[in-house]
Design a protein around this motif. Structure first.
Motif, PDB file in Angstrom:
ATOM      1  N   PHE A 217       0.728  -1.230   0.028  1.00  0.00           N
ATOM      2  CA  PHE A 217       0.151  -0.156   0.034  1.00  0.00           C
ATOM      3  C   PHE A 217       0.923   1.136   0.111  1.00  0.00           C
ATOM      4  CE2 PHE A 217      -2.024   3.552   2.267  1.00  0.00           C
ATOM      5  CZ  PHE A 217      -3.312   3.562   1.448  1.00  0.00           C
ATOM      6  N   ALA A 218       1.878   1.239   0.756  1.00  0.00           N
ATOM      7  CA  ALA A 218       2.761   2.354   0.903  1.00  0.00           C
ATOM      8  C   ALA A 218       3.529   2.866  -0.447  1.00  0.00           C
ATOM      9  CB  ALA A 218       3.741   2.083   1.937  1.00  0.00           C
ATOM     10  N   GLY A 219       3.743   1.620  -0.998  1.00  0.00           N
ATOM     11  CA  GLY A 219       4.519   1.411  -2.174  1.00  0.00           C
ATOM     12  C   GLY A 219       3.502   2.156  -3.276  1.00  0.00           C
ATOM     13  N   VAL A 220       2.349   1.754  -3.503  1.00  0.00           N
ATOM     14  CA  VAL A 220       1.529   2.242  -4.536  1.00  0.00           C
ATOM     15  C   VAL A 220       1.172   3.632  -4.174  1.00  0.00           C
ATOM     16  CG1 VAL A 220      -0.930   2.022  -5.475  1.00  0.00           C
ATOM     17  CG2 VAL A 220       0.440   0.167  -5.106  1.00  0.00           C
ATOM     18  N   ALA A 221       1.081   4.076  -3.140  1.00  0.00           N
ATOM     19  CA  ALA A 221       0.747   5.204  -2.580  1.00  0.00           C
ATOM     20  C   ALA A 221       1.834   6.344  -2.878  1.00  0.00           C
ATOM     21  CB  ALA A 221       0.280   5.554  -1.108  1.00  0.00           C
ATOM     22  N   ARG A 222       3.106   6.004  -2.914  1.00  0.00           N
ATOM     23  CA  ARG A 222       4.391   6.413  -3.057  1.00  0.00           C
ATOM     24  C   ARG A 222       4.283   6.699  -4.679  1.00  0.00           C
ATOM     25  NH1 ARG A 222       8.425   3.574  -1.772  1.00  0.00           N
ATOM     26  NH2 ARG A 222       7.795   3.831   0.369  1.00  0.00           N
ATOM     27  N   LEU A 223       4.009   5.779  -5.492  1.00  0.00           N
ATOM     28  CA  LEU A 223       4.155   5.644  -7.103  1.00  0.00           C
ATOM     29  C   LEU A 223       2.778   6.760  -7.458  1.00  0.00           C
ATOM     30  CD1 LEU A 223       4.573   2.078  -7.849  1.00  0.00           C
ATOM     31  CD2 LEU A 223       6.187   4.052  -8.236  1.00  0.00           C
ATOM     32  N   THR A 224       1.764   6.716  -6.842  1.00  0.00           N
ATOM     33  CA  THR A 224       0.596   7.645  -7.218  1.00  0.00           C
ATOM     34  C   THR A 224       0.761   8.958  -6.794  1.00  0.00           C
ATOM     35  OG1 THR A 224      -0.736   6.813  -5.527  1.00  0.00           O
ATOM     36  CG2 THR A 224      -0.887   5.508  -7.787  1.00  0.00           C
ATOM     37  N   GLY A 225       1.525   9.217  -5.680  1.00  0.00           N
ATOM     38  CA  GLY A 225       1.927  10.541  -5.289  1.00  0.00           C
ATOM     39  C   GLY A 225       1.031  11.075  -4.220  1.00  0.00           C
ATOM     40  N   ASN A 226       0.636   9.949  -3.469  1.00  0.00           N
ATOM     41  CA  ASN A 226      -0.700  10.185  -2.643  1.00  0.00           C
ATOM     42  C   ASN A 226      -0.145   9.481  -1.270  1.00  0.00           C
ATOM     43  OD1 ASN A 226      -3.055  10.335  -1.157  1.00  0.00           O
ATOM     44  ND2 ASN A 226      -4.282   9.455  -2.705  1.00  0.00           N
ATOM     45  N   SER A 227       0.170  10.290  -0.287  1.00  0.00           N
ATOM     46  CA  SER A 227       0.763   9.745   0.885  1.00  0.00           C
ATOM     47  C   SER A 227      -0.231   9.669   2.163  1.00  0.00           C
ATOM     48  CB  SER A 227       1.772  10.603   1.403  1.00  0.00           C
ATOM     49  OG  SER A 227       1.308  11.877   1.775  1.00  0.00           O
ATOM     50  N   GLU A 228      -1.661  10.131   1.746  1.00  0.00           N
ATOM     51  CA  GLU A 228      -2.696   9.946   2.853  1.00  0.00           C
ATOM     52  C   GLU A 228      -3.452   8.765   2.649  1.00  0.00           C
ATOM     53  OE1 GLU A 228      -2.557  13.254   1.022  1.00  0.00           O
ATOM     54  OE2 GLU A 228      -1.127  13.802   2.392  1.00  0.00           O
ATOM     55  N   GLY A 229      -3.352   8.159   1.313  1.00  0.00           N
ATOM     56  CA  GLY A 229      -4.271   6.930   0.705  1.00  0.00           C
ATOM     57  C   GLY A 229      -5.478   7.264   0.612  1.00  0.00           C
TER      58      GLY A 229
END
Length: 122
Positions: free
Chosen positions: A105-117
């Motif tokens: 989840f953290a990796g996908v959030a980082r890739l999409t530029g969204n750290s809040e989820g």
């Protein structure tokens, strides 16, 4: 009722035959279920044939767990001997699955530029 049971058992049998004949690592009933889902999408009327029996089976699904429960009780000495190893495996695999899920989840959030989820509103 008979056509629905024949349909369900026929797909299970076909899956079992395919699994054994092809030497697949999947259980036959799983292959039969996949074939049944495909058949449902190709012939929607088949859903209406199977629905009453499927609902009846699902309503009494808890009865199908009785043999498994009896098997567990019959093997209590084995479970007592292997219990600590089973508990460690269960707890360890659960913690590992949660950690891998969080990292993914953290990796996908980082890739999409969204750290809040939260979903991005572009």
């Amino acid at each position: 009722m008979i056509p629905a049971l024949v349909t369900l058992l026929g797909f299970q049998l076909a899956g079992e035959v395919a699994s054994r004949a092809l030497g697949l690592p999947l259980p036959g009933p799983v292959l039969g279920m996949v074939a049944l889902v495909i058949a449902f999408s190709l012939w929607p009327a088949l859903v209406d044939v199977v629905r009453p029996v499927a609902q009846g089976l699902l309503a009494h699904l808890s009865l199908l767990f009785v043999p498994a429960g009896v098997g567990v009780v019959a093997h209590l000495p084995v479970l007592a001997a292997e219990g600590p190893a089973i508990a460690v495996a269960l707890v360890g695999s659960t913690v590992l699955a949660i950690a891998v899920g969080a990292l993914a989840f953290a990796g996908v959030a980082r890739l999409t530029g969204n750290s809040e989820g939260e979903p991005r509103h572009d």
